[in-house]
Motif scaffolding. Structure first.
Motif, PDB file in Angstrom:
ATOM      1  N   ARG A   1      43.995  51.949  39.800  1.00 45.65           N
ATOM      2  CA  ARG A   1      42.743  51.187  39.683  1.00 45.65           C
ATOM      3  C   ARG A   1      42.980  49.720  39.320  1.00 45.65           C
ATOM      4  O   ARG A   1      42.046  48.937  39.349  1.00 45.65           O
ATOM      5  CB  ARG A   1      41.838  51.825  38.624  1.00 45.65           C
ATOM      6  CG  ARG A   1      41.335  53.177  39.018  1.00 45.65           C
ATOM      7  CD  ARG A   1      40.366  53.693  37.994  1.00 45.65           C
ATOM      8  NE  ARG A   1      39.917  55.021  38.367  1.00 45.65           N
ATOM      9  CZ  ARG A   1      39.092  55.739  37.656  1.00 45.65           C
ATOM     10  NH1 ARG A   1      38.614  55.267  36.532  1.00 45.65           N
ATOM     11  NH2 ARG A   1      38.735  56.935  38.056  1.00 45.65           N
TER      12      ARG A   1
ATOM     13  N   ASN B   1      43.562  46.020  39.574  1.00 44.41           N
ATOM     14  CA  ASN B   1      43.299  45.039  40.625  1.00 44.41           C
ATOM     15  C   ASN B   1      43.854  43.697  40.152  1.00 44.41           C
ATOM     16  O   ASN B   1      43.346  43.107  39.203  1.00 44.41           O
ATOM     17  CB  ASN B   1      41.792  44.948  40.891  1.00 44.41           C
ATOM     18  CG  ASN B   1      41.461  43.958  41.966  1.00 44.41           C
ATOM     19  OD1 ASN B   1      42.332  43.286  42.519  1.00 44.41           O
ATOM     20  ND2 ASN B   1      40.175  43.862  42.281  1.00 44.41           N
TER      21      ASN B   1
ATOM     22  N   GLU C   1      43.632  40.842  41.319  1.00 42.11           N
ATOM     23  CA  GLU C   1      42.695  39.720  41.438  1.00 42.11           C
ATOM     24  C   GLU C   1      41.738  39.654  40.247  1.00 42.11           C
ATOM     25  O   GLU C   1      41.170  38.590  39.957  1.00 42.11           O
ATOM     26  CB  GLU C   1      41.903  39.835  42.732  1.00 42.11           C
ATOM     27  CG  GLU C   1      42.766  39.676  43.962  1.00 42.11           C
ATOM     28  CD  GLU C   1      42.022  39.998  45.248  1.00 42.11           C
ATOM     29  OE1 GLU C   1      40.796  40.245  45.186  1.00 42.11           O
ATOM     30  OE2 GLU C   1      42.663  40.009  46.298  1.00 42.11           O
TER      31      GLU C   1
END
Length: 177
Positions: free
Chosen positions: A61, A63, A65
């Motif tokens: 999960r 990320n 970014e």
């Protein structure tokens, strides 16, 4: 710390070696966060294990970014510590349960006062004629009506009212002195 996103990607694929490397690189920082929040070394050690279980399960999960990998790991530790602190707080009782906890029994002081008052009333009741004392007890303890008392004592209704009124005045005078 540049390799943390790469390690998390490998952990998401089930790489135990990457998990070990991540643990070596981050456990000190996460442990210090948990210790500072939980204030107990034992609790922090236990929480650290739980945090790494969450990391293992949720590595996919992450990320890149959304933020740095270290910030993501620290937030998992922080949220777990907050959950632990919330779990420590005692749950409030329902109003009915709290009511059951409070004793409705009189305190020893109240019991002593009641015995004193009862003793005074009994002493004053002995100053009344037996028939009048009986009428007062039956009226105010047993709840008999004036008419029932008049019939029981064989006197007219107004006489019974007079007996009770005069008896109460005499009791009040006796108790006041």
């Amino acid at each position: 710390m540049q390799e943390l996103p790469h390690l998390l990607g490998r952990i998401a694929l089930g790489d135990r070696n990457a998990f070990s490397q991540l643990y070596q690189a981050t456990s000190g920082k996460l442990f210090s966060i948990l210790l500072r929040m939980l204030k107990s070394r034992a609790d922090a050690e236990e929480a650290l294990q739980e945090v790494y279980i969450r990391i293992w399960r949720n590595a996919g999960r992450y990320n890149e970014e959304a933020g740095s990998a270290m910030a993501w790991l620290c937030s998992i530790a922080r949220y777990h510590a907050i959950d632990q602190l919330r779990a420590r707080k005692p749950q409030t009782e329902t109003l009915d349960e709290a009511f059951d906890l409070a004793s409705l029994d009189p305190s020893p002081e109240e019991n002593a006062q009641r015995r004193s008052v009862a003793s005074g009333i009994e002493n004053c009741m002995q100053t009344l004629e037996a028939s009048r004392a009986d009428a007062v007890r039956r009226a105010y303890v047993e709840g008999l009506s004036y008419l029932e008392l008049a019939n029981l004592h064989g006197v007219p209704l107004n006489t019974m009212r007079t007996w009770l009124r005069r008896s109460l005045l005499k009791l009040r005078e006796c108790l006041g002195s």
